[in-house]
Design an enzyme around this catalytic site. Structure first.
Site, PDB file in Angstrom:
ATOM      1  N   ASN A  10      55.804  73.218  40.474  1.00 52.54           N
ATOM      2  CA  ASN A  10      56.674  73.608  41.593  1.00 52.54           C
ATOM      3  C   ASN A  10      55.759  73.979  42.753  1.00 52.54           C
ATOM      4  O   ASN A  10      55.155  75.045  42.753  1.00 52.54           O
ATOM      5  CB  ASN A  10      57.534  74.804  41.147  1.00 52.54           C
ATOM      6  CG  ASN A  10      58.340  75.391  42.292  1.00 52.54           C
ATOM      7  OD1 ASN A  10      58.447  74.786  43.368  1.00 52.54           O
ATOM      8  ND2 ASN A  10      58.898  76.567  42.074  1.00 52.54           N
ATOM      9  N   TRP A  11      55.679  73.079  43.708  1.00 46.95           N
ATOM     10  CA  TRP A  11      54.739  73.295  44.818  1.00 46.95           C
ATOM     11  C   TRP A  11      55.242  74.286  45.863  1.00 46.95           C
ATOM     12  O   TRP A  11      54.521  74.650  46.783  1.00 46.95           O
ATOM     13  CB  TRP A  11      54.405  71.953  45.476  1.00 46.95           C
ATOM     14  CG  TRP A  11      53.380  71.160  44.725  1.00 46.95           C
ATOM     15  CD1 TRP A  11      52.765  71.522  43.565  1.00 46.95           C
ATOM     16  CD2 TRP A  11      52.833  69.873  45.085  1.00 46.95           C
ATOM     17  NE1 TRP A  11      51.863  70.549  43.184  1.00 46.95           N
ATOM     18  CE2 TRP A  11      51.896  69.521  44.100  1.00 46.95           C
ATOM     19  CE3 TRP A  11      53.055  68.985  46.145  1.00 46.95           C
ATOM     20  CZ2 TRP A  11      51.168  68.336  44.138  1.00 46.95           C
ATOM     21  CZ3 TRP A  11      52.342  67.801  46.189  1.00 46.95           C
ATOM     22  CH2 TRP A  11      51.403  67.480  45.203  1.00 46.95           C
ATOM     23  N   LYS A  12      56.502  74.670  45.757  1.00 49.86           N
ATOM     24  CA  LYS A  12      57.069  75.637  46.723  1.00 49.86           C
ATOM     25  C   LYS A  12      56.785  75.153  48.144  1.00 49.86           C
ATOM     26  O   LYS A  12      56.813  73.953  48.383  1.00 49.86           O
ATOM     27  CB  LYS A  12      56.538  77.042  46.442  1.00 49.86           C
ATOM     28  CG  LYS A  12      56.713  77.431  44.970  1.00 49.86           C
ATOM     29  CD  LYS A  12      56.436  78.883  44.677  1.00 49.86           C
ATOM     30  CE  LYS A  12      56.631  79.132  43.197  1.00 49.86           C
ATOM     31  NZ  LYS A  12      56.528  80.532  42.828  1.00 49.86           N
ATOM     32  N   HIS A  96      65.997  78.907  41.341  1.00 49.75           N
ATOM     33  CA  HIS A  96      64.707  79.599  41.244  1.00 49.75           C
ATOM     34  C   HIS A  96      64.880  81.022  41.775  1.00 49.75           C
ATOM     35  O   HIS A  96      65.654  81.247  42.713  1.00 49.75           O
ATOM     36  CB  HIS A  96      63.652  78.828  42.056  1.00 49.75           C
ATOM     37  CG  HIS A  96      62.272  79.361  41.836  1.00 49.75           C
ATOM     38  ND1 HIS A  96      61.809  80.477  42.477  1.00 49.75           N
ATOM     39  CD2 HIS A  96      61.282  78.951  41.015  1.00 49.75           C
ATOM     40  CE1 HIS A  96      60.581  80.727  42.060  1.00 49.75           C
ATOM     41  NE2 HIS A  96      60.235  79.822  41.168  1.00 49.75           N
ATOM     42  N   GLU A  98      63.188  82.769  43.682  1.00 52.67           N
ATOM     43  CA  GLU A  98      62.950  82.913  45.133  1.00 52.67           C
ATOM     44  C   GLU A  98      64.201  82.508  45.912  1.00 52.67           C
ATOM     45  O   GLU A  98      64.512  83.093  46.955  1.00 52.67           O
ATOM     46  CB  GLU A  98      61.729  82.085  45.550  1.00 52.67           C
ATOM     47  CG  GLU A  98      60.433  82.758  45.104  1.00 52.67           C
ATOM     48  CD  GLU A  98      59.299  81.797  44.777  1.00 52.67           C
ATOM     49  OE1 GLU A  98      59.342  80.637  45.216  1.00 52.67           O
ATOM     50  OE2 GLU A  98      58.364  82.217  44.056  1.00 52.67           O
ATOM     51  N   GLU A 166      62.130  82.170  33.411  1.00 50.33           N
ATOM     52  CA  GLU A 166      61.114  82.686  34.328  1.00 50.33           C
ATOM     53  C   GLU A 166      61.406  84.150  34.640  1.00 50.33           C
ATOM     54  O   GLU A 166      62.188  84.445  35.554  1.00 50.33           O
ATOM     55  CB  GLU A 166      61.133  81.884  35.632  1.00 50.33           C
ATOM     56  CG  GLU A 166      60.795  80.421  35.473  1.00 50.33           C
ATOM     57  CD  GLU A 166      60.187  79.847  36.750  1.00 50.33           C
ATOM     58  OE1 GLU A 166      59.109  79.248  36.651  1.00 50.33           O
ATOM     59  OE2 GLU A 166      60.768  80.009  37.832  1.00 50.33           O
ATOM     60  N   GLY A 172      54.086  84.525  40.016  1.00 47.22           N
ATOM     61  CA  GLY A 172      53.077  84.734  41.041  1.00 47.22           C
ATOM     62  C   GLY A 172      52.360  86.071  40.954  1.00 47.22           C
ATOM     63  O   GLY A 172      51.709  86.502  41.900  1.00 47.22           O
ATOM     64  N   SER A 205      53.336  82.741  36.062  1.00 42.67           N
ATOM     65  CA  SER A 205      51.881  82.924  35.923  1.00 42.67           C
ATOM     66  C   SER A 205      51.255  82.080  34.807  1.00 42.67           C
ATOM     67  O   SER A 205      50.283  82.506  34.185  1.00 42.67           O
ATOM     68  CB  SER A 205      51.532  84.402  35.756  1.00 42.67           C
ATOM     69  OG  SER A 205      51.892  85.115  36.930  1.00 42.67           O
ATOM     70  N   GLY A 226      53.910  77.293  39.200  1.00 40.73           N
ATOM     71  CA  GLY A 226      53.743  77.350  40.652  1.00 40.73           C
ATOM     72  C   GLY A 226      52.276  77.228  41.036  1.00 40.73           C
ATOM     73  O   GLY A 226      51.711  76.133  41.090  1.00 40.73           O
ATOM     74  N   GLY A 227      51.643  78.374  41.265  1.00 38.26           N
ATOM     75  CA  GLY A 227      50.282  78.439  41.788  1.00 38.26           C
ATOM     76  C   GLY A 227      49.272  77.505  41.127  1.00 38.26           C
ATOM     77  O   GLY A 227      48.534  76.789  41.812  1.00 38.26           O
TER      78      GLY A 227
HETATM   79  P1  PGA Z   1      53.779  80.871  39.300  1.00 38.29           P
HETATM   80  O1  PGA Z   1      55.256  80.380  39.750  1.00 38.29           O
HETATM   81  O2  PGA Z   1      53.315  79.869  38.268  1.00 38.29           O
HETATM   82  O3  PGA Z   1      52.962  80.805  40.559  1.00 38.29           O
HETATM   83  O4  PGA Z   1      53.921  82.221  38.736  1.00 38.29           O
HETATM   84  C1  PGA Z   1      56.153  79.892  38.798  1.00 38.29           C
HETATM   85  C2  PGA Z   1      57.425  79.509  39.473  1.00 38.29           C
HETATM   86  O5  PGA Z   1      57.762  80.131  40.493  1.00 38.29           O
HETATM   87  O6  PGA Z   1      58.123  78.589  39.033  1.00 38.29           O
END
Ligand code: PGA
Length: 247
Positions: A10-12, A96, A98, A166, A172, A205, A226-227
């Site tokens: 997930n590149w956000k 998600h 966010e 999640e 994050g 994470s 994500g990251g």
């Molecule tokens: P993260 O994000 O791996 O950076 O914790 C995961 C996500 O938001 O799907």
């Protein structure tokens, strides 16, 4: 998405065209050898078409980070399931944390978006998870059970979707849920999905160092990352570790 195991990056709100292309140049020649893992990237919707073109015939699925539940109309700034399907996207991340927190998405929105995806042949990847406060006051199971039930309650019995567990406090932050908690929550999601959970991913994470032990749990079908999915090197290391854990 045919393999048992799935890794979604997930590149956000990251990567422009240039850096996305550099990522693909490193990643695409490597991915064919991992036949037991499906691989996917969700870029910003602005670059979906570009990534779909760049990955034609490659073993890397491309999907959206969000969509709106109506097919068309006066909904400024949105894009819909039929539009994403026409473009060639194969899945969409829905709900998600966010989106829930920053953009006020409700469980009802998440359910409608999931339905829209299924109606148009996109695989929904529905994110569920508790906040830190909910975990601390022991309402995490209730919260996640409710999130899952709201999504599946109006779906056909034979509907199939991907869930991603999640925990909000793990996204994050560098804090990963305990393996026993991941196992417990995945079992709960499976039960509440009533046969509709095609795969259940863990997210929060995840990186190349911890993905192996998380994926070694049989209830975990892969990861939503994500990251650590932004750089080709760490993405490939995760693919390698995941493929090994699921051999
Ligand atoms: P993260 O994000 O791996 O950076 O914790 C995961 C996500 O938001 O799907």
């Amino acid at each position: 998405m045919e393999a048992q195991t799935l890794l979604i990056g997930n590149w956000k709100l990251n990567h422009g065209k240039k850096s996305a292309q550099a990522f693909l140049q490193e990643v695409l020649p490597q991915v064919e050898k991992f036949s037991n893992v499906d691989l996917a990237i969700a870029p910003v919707s602005l670059h979906l078409d570009f990534l779909l073109t760049q990955t034609k015939n490659a073993k890397l699925r491309i999907g959206a980070q969000n969509l709106f539940y109506e097919d068309k109309g006066a909904y400024t700034g949105e894009c819909s399931a039929p539009q994403l399907k026409e473009l060639g996207a194969s899945f969409a991340i829905i709900g998600h944390s966010e989106r829930r927190k920053i953009f006020g998405e409700t469980d009802e929105d998440v359910a409608k978006k999931t339905k829209a995806c299924l109606e148009h042949g996109l695989m929904p990847v529905v994110c569920v998870g508790e906040t830190l406060a909910e975990r601390e006051n022991q309402s995490h199971k209730e919260r996640v059970a409710f999130q899952v039930s709201e999504v599946v309650k109006n779906l056909a019995q034979d509907a199939k979707l991907v869930f991603a567990y999640e925990p909000v406090w793990a996204i994050g932050t560098g804090k990963v849920a305990k393996l026993s908690d991941i196992e417990e929550m995945h079992e709960l999601i499976k039960e509440k999905a009533q046969g509709r959970a095609f795969k259940i991913l863990y997210g929060g994470s995840v990186n190349a160092q911890n993905i192996g032990e998380i994926a070694a749990l049989s209830v975990v079908s892969g990861a939503l990352v994500g990251g650590a999915s932004l750089q080709s090197e760490s993405f490939l290391s995760m693919v390698y570790e995941l493929a090994r854990a699921k051999e």
